[in-house]
Design an enzyme around this catalytic site. Structure first.
Site, PDB file in Angstrom:
ATOM      1  N   LYS A 211      -9.669   1.692 -10.501  1.00  0.00           N
ATOM      2  CA  LYS A 211     -10.560   0.528 -10.573  1.00  0.00           C
ATOM      3  C   LYS A 211     -11.930   0.955 -11.088  1.00  0.00           C
ATOM      4  O   LYS A 211     -12.483   0.351 -11.989  1.00  0.00           O
ATOM      5  CB  LYS A 211     -10.650  -0.093  -9.173  1.00  0.00           C
ATOM      6  CG  LYS A 211     -11.509  -1.316  -9.065  1.00  0.00           C
ATOM      7  CD  LYS A 211     -11.385  -1.898  -7.666  1.00  0.00           C
ATOM      8  CE  LYS A 211     -12.447  -2.944  -7.415  1.00  0.00           C
ATOM      9  NZ  LYS A 211     -12.351  -3.518  -6.074  1.00  0.00           N
ATOM     10  N   GLU A 217      -9.926  12.613  -7.936  1.00  0.00           N
ATOM     11  CA  GLU A 217      -8.520  13.026  -8.007  1.00  0.00           C
ATOM     12  C   GLU A 217      -7.863  12.512  -9.280  1.00  0.00           C
ATOM     13  O   GLU A 217      -7.182  13.248  -9.998  1.00  0.00           O
ATOM     14  CB  GLU A 217      -7.742  12.473  -6.796  1.00  0.00           C
ATOM     15  CG  GLU A 217      -8.130  13.076  -5.468  1.00  0.00           C
ATOM     16  CD  GLU A 217      -9.235  12.321  -4.760  1.00  0.00           C
ATOM     17  OE1 GLU A 217     -10.054  11.644  -5.438  1.00  0.00           O
ATOM     18  OE2 GLU A 217      -9.304  12.413  -3.522  1.00  0.00           O
ATOM     19  N   GLY A 272      -8.674  -2.430  -3.768  1.00  0.00           N
ATOM     20  CA  GLY A 272      -7.641  -1.465  -4.155  1.00  0.00           C
ATOM     21  C   GLY A 272      -6.347  -1.654  -3.380  1.00  0.00           C
ATOM     22  O   GLY A 272      -5.254  -1.729  -3.956  1.00  0.00           O
ATOM     23  N   ARG A 273      -6.450  -1.765  -2.060  1.00  0.00           N
ATOM     24  CA  ARG A 273      -5.237  -1.848  -1.233  1.00  0.00           C
ATOM     25  C   ARG A 273      -4.581  -3.230  -1.281  1.00  0.00           C
ATOM     26  O   ARG A 273      -3.569  -3.447  -0.634  1.00  0.00           O
ATOM     27  CB  ARG A 273      -5.548  -1.415   0.194  1.00  0.00           C
ATOM     28  CG  ARG A 273      -6.692  -2.166   0.855  1.00  0.00           C
ATOM     29  CD  ARG A 273      -7.124  -1.466   2.149  1.00  0.00           C
ATOM     30  NE  ARG A 273      -8.290  -2.078   2.764  1.00  0.00           N
ATOM     31  CZ  ARG A 273      -9.552  -1.819   2.431  1.00  0.00           C
ATOM     32  NH1 ARG A 273      -9.822  -0.975   1.462  1.00  0.00           N
ATOM     33  NH2 ARG A 273     -10.552  -2.398   3.061  1.00  0.00           N
ATOM     34  N   GLU A 358      -7.296   1.078   6.720  1.00  0.00           N
ATOM     35  CA  GLU A 358      -8.529   1.078   5.937  1.00  0.00           C
ATOM     36  C   GLU A 358      -9.255  -0.261   6.105  1.00  0.00           C
ATOM     37  O   GLU A 358     -10.474  -0.328   6.031  1.00  0.00           O
ATOM     38  CB  GLU A 358      -8.222   1.340   4.456  1.00  0.00           C
ATOM     39  CG  GLU A 358      -9.392   1.955   3.701  1.00  0.00           C
ATOM     40  CD  GLU A 358      -8.999   2.542   2.359  1.00  0.00           C
ATOM     41  OE1 GLU A 358      -9.277   3.730   2.141  1.00  0.00           O
ATOM     42  OE2 GLU A 358      -8.425   1.824   1.527  1.00  0.00           O
ATOM     43  N   HIS A 389      16.844   9.316  15.294  1.00  0.00           N
ATOM     44  CA  HIS A 389      17.194  10.709  15.610  1.00  0.00           C
ATOM     45  C   HIS A 389      15.952  11.575  15.673  1.00  0.00           C
ATOM     46  O   HIS A 389      16.045  12.808  15.617  1.00  0.00           O
ATOM     47  CB  HIS A 389      18.173  11.240  14.564  1.00  0.00           C
ATOM     48  CG  HIS A 389      19.463  10.482  14.571  1.00  0.00           C
ATOM     49  ND1 HIS A 389      20.597  10.937  15.208  1.00  0.00           N
ATOM     50  CD2 HIS A 389      19.778   9.253  14.072  1.00  0.00           C
ATOM     51  CE1 HIS A 389      21.567  10.033  15.074  1.00  0.00           C
ATOM     52  NE2 HIS A 389      21.086   8.999  14.400  1.00  0.00           N
TER      53      HIS A 389
HETATM   54  C1  G6Q Z   1      -8.493   0.792  -1.405  1.00  0.00           C
HETATM   55  C2  G6Q Z   1      -9.527   1.790  -1.528  1.00  0.00           C
HETATM   56  C3  G6Q Z   1      -9.087   3.093  -2.165  1.00  0.00           C
HETATM   57  C4  G6Q Z   1      -9.050   3.081  -3.687  1.00  0.00           C
HETATM   58  C5  G6Q Z   1      -8.925   4.518  -4.178  1.00  0.00           C
HETATM   59  C6  G6Q Z   1      -8.825   4.609  -5.670  1.00  0.00           C
HETATM   60  O1  G6Q Z   1      -8.664  -0.314  -0.971  1.00  0.00           O
HETATM   61  O2  G6Q Z   1     -10.624   1.237  -2.140  1.00  0.00           O
HETATM   62  O3  G6Q Z   1      -7.853   3.527  -1.669  1.00  0.00           O
HETATM   63  O4  G6Q Z   1      -7.998   2.301  -4.138  1.00  0.00           O
HETATM   64  O5  G6Q Z   1     -10.027   5.265  -3.734  1.00  0.00           O
HETATM   65  O6  G6Q Z   1      -9.955   4.053  -6.279  1.00  0.00           O
HETATM   66  P1  G6Q Z   1      -9.983   3.803  -7.814  1.00  0.00           P
HETATM   67  O7  G6Q Z   1      -8.948   2.801  -8.154  1.00  0.00           O
HETATM   68  O8  G6Q Z   1     -11.370   3.313  -8.121  1.00  0.00           O
HETATM   69  O9  G6Q Z   1      -9.702   5.123  -8.480  1.00  0.00           O
END
Ligand code: G6Q
Length: 544
Positions: A211, A217, A272-273, A358, A389
């Site tokens: 986003k 990462e 994001g989530r 979150e 199990h």
């Molecule tokens: C979700 C969070 C988080 C986000 C990641 C990736 O609600 O905001 O999990 O999706 O940190 O962020 P970017 O999409 O900006 O790389």
């Protein structure tokens, strides 16, 4: 005035009243509740958007349930739902609307932000995604050397990974089997290296999903992926054929070297989530195709409508939210298990873990004051029957109260011999065993040696919900996700917290930024004694 209109004191008061009611009722026993109330199973069940929910095996009397059902009105839930669906800036700490419901609104719907209808924008991106997904699926999107794409690698993390990774697995029966779809999220180079090892750059497409397009990462993985690609293809022009982006940030995408023509946008009002229905779902659309993707959006939308319209007593997300609230705030449970009896839902608990923890892992209320009650639970789970199990021992005989959601399907996508009947026999047996147990008398009557009777007794009275659907189709998956999204929203309203920010992930990122250069220098360290010593040990082990 609503409970939360009173500033959160209202909900604390409601919790005190519910605890009082609970104490006054004396011990609650599920066996007794079912014996005394033949209508319990029928009355404590509801159905919507292809999902049947049986919530009768909960530690809730009719009186307690009546009291719980009064809460949505006390906290003004209707108005809060209206504010979300109308696009008000309910994510106040980031000053944004929260409109994932617009991602699955039909073309003719109208949802405005600051006077602009966003639904046409949503469908314009979905239409572009569909053209691209069809081109990849049909072999028309060619790599730099003219070979069709066979492998798709999603580079993203958190909300830009967990949703599509979960859904690609969940909807595998509908996927184009010619294509491999992979997910690399961890900055640990092992994740990328092991994923790329068997792949051929000439037929690999990377979807860089971020986003913000600034996530450490994802950008680190994307840069290494580009180097891997160019090591074979040599020409930087190859990037345009092997990399596409999903982002809200066109300038950063361009700066990375991806042609904005190959970028699929979304908006800051998509968390994001909560983003699976947006362009973040591109790898899923490539896997299952545009029409199945739209069926999934249809399932989401059906649950959105249900949540917005159904009265609390028949409203599935509200029911789950109230039950979770009861265990969390009245009975003192610390965690919530989600146990899908479907191998395709293997990643569903991990996905929900982010969505829930979150969103509702907060300890200040909307006015910034420390809350005087518990908020979000620890959410965890694994598919059945594997869990049986492993950790079910604790569910059946442990000392902890762990409310659990069991999710199962009447029909299997892989009707192989009697596998599905066996799976579902276990599914039904577990909630029965957890609820009703086996008394000492019953165990003794089976001829068990007296000194073993206590060990082999099951107290029962362990609460579960059962969610049963016909089959795990794209639409049912959409409805299931939306069910939990709106449950989380409802609980956030009950707790008077901001569910749509995540400031708690910032500090660690910031400190990592400070530590990174320290790992490769010998400058003096100025952390606490523990962190200093750990970094010093790391430095020493890497010294030439
Ligand atoms: C979700 C969070 C988080 C986000 C990641 C990736 O609600 O905001 O999990 O999706 O940190 O962020 P970017 O999409 O900006 O790389």
């Amino acid at each position: 005035m609503t409970a939360n209109g009173a500033g959160g004191e209202g909900i604390a008061q409601a919790i005190r009243e519910l605890r009082e009611l609970r104490r006054g009722e004396g011990p609650f026993d599920l066996r007794q509740a079912f014996d005394e109330d033949p209508a319990r199973a029928a009355d404590f069940s509801a159905e919507a958007a292809g999902l049947f929910l049986d919530y009768s095996k909960n530690l809730v009397s009719r009186a307690a349930w009546t009291a719980l059902l009064a809460l949505p009105e006390r906290v003004g839930l209707r108005a809060e739902i209206g504010a979300m669906f109308r696009g008000e800036r309910i994510n106040r700490t980031e000053d944004r609307p929260v409109l994932h419901v617009a991602l699955r609104a039909p073309r003719e719907a109208r949802i405005e932000i600051d006077g602009r209808n966003v639904v046409p924008d949503v469908h314009a991106v979905l239409d572009r995604m569909a053209v691209f997904a069809d081109a990849v699926r049909g072999g028309d999107w060619k790599g730099f050397t003219g070979r069709p794409v066979r492998q798709v690698v999603n580079l993203g993390i958190g909300g830009s990974d967990l949703g599509p990774a979960m859904a690609v697995e969940a909807l595998r029966p509908w996927s184009e089997r010619r294509l491999g779809v992979h997910f690399v999220s961890n900055v640990d180079g092992t994740h990328l290296a092991e994923t790329l090892r068997p792949l051929d750059p000439e037929e690999t497409l990377f979807v860089v999903v971020s986003k913000t397009f600034s996530t450490q990462e994802t950008l680190t993985n994307a840069e290494s992926a580009r180097a891997w690609c160019l090591a074979r293809l040599k020409d930087p022009a190859a990037v345009a054929r092997h990399f596409v982006a999903v982002s809200t940030h066109v300038e950063r995408v361009r700066a990375f070297g991806i042609d904005p023509a190959n970028m699929f946008g979304f908006w800051d009002w998509v968390g994001g989530r909560y983003s699976l229905g947006s362009a973040v779902g591109l790898p899923l659309m490539i896997a299952i195709g545009p029409s199945r993707f739209r069926e999934m959006l249809g399932g989401f939308h059906a649950m959105d409508r249900h949540f917005a319209e159904a009265p609390s007593e028949g409203n599935l997300p509200v029911i789950l939210a109230l039950l979770g609230f009861w265990y969390n705030n009245v009975l003192g449970a610390q965690s919530q298990a989600v146990l899908p009896y479907d191998q395709y839902l293997a990643r569903f608990p991990a996905y929900l873990q982010q969505a829930d923890m979150e969103s509702n892992g907060k300890s200040v209320d909307r006015r910034g004051r420390r809350v005087a009650y518990q908020t979000g639970p620890v959410l965890w789970g694994e598919p059945g029957t594997n869990g049986q199990h492993a950790f079910y021992q604790l569910l059946h005989q442990g000392t902890k109260l762990v409310p659990a959601d069991f999710i199962g399907f009447c029909r299997s996508q892989n009707p192989l011999g009697d596998h599905h009947a066996k799976l579902m026999a276990n599914f039904f047996a577990q909630t029965e065993a957890l609820a009703f147990g086996r008394t000492e008398e019953e165990v003794a009557a089976e001829g068990v040696a007296p000194d073993l009777v206590r060990h082999r007794t099951f107290e029962g009275n362990r609460p579960t919900n059962t969610i049963l659907a016909e089959a795990l189709t794209p639409a049912v998956l959409g409805a299931l996700i939306a069910l939990y999204e709106h449950k989380i929203f409802t609980q956030g309203v009950l707790w008077n917290i901001h569910s749509f920010d995540q400031w708690g992930v910032e500090l660690g990122k910031k400190l990592a930024g400070r530590i990174l250069p320290e790992l490769t220098s010998d400058a003096p360290l100025a952390h606490d004694a523990s962190t200093n010593a750990l970094i010093a040990r790391f430095r020493a082990s890497r010294a030439p």
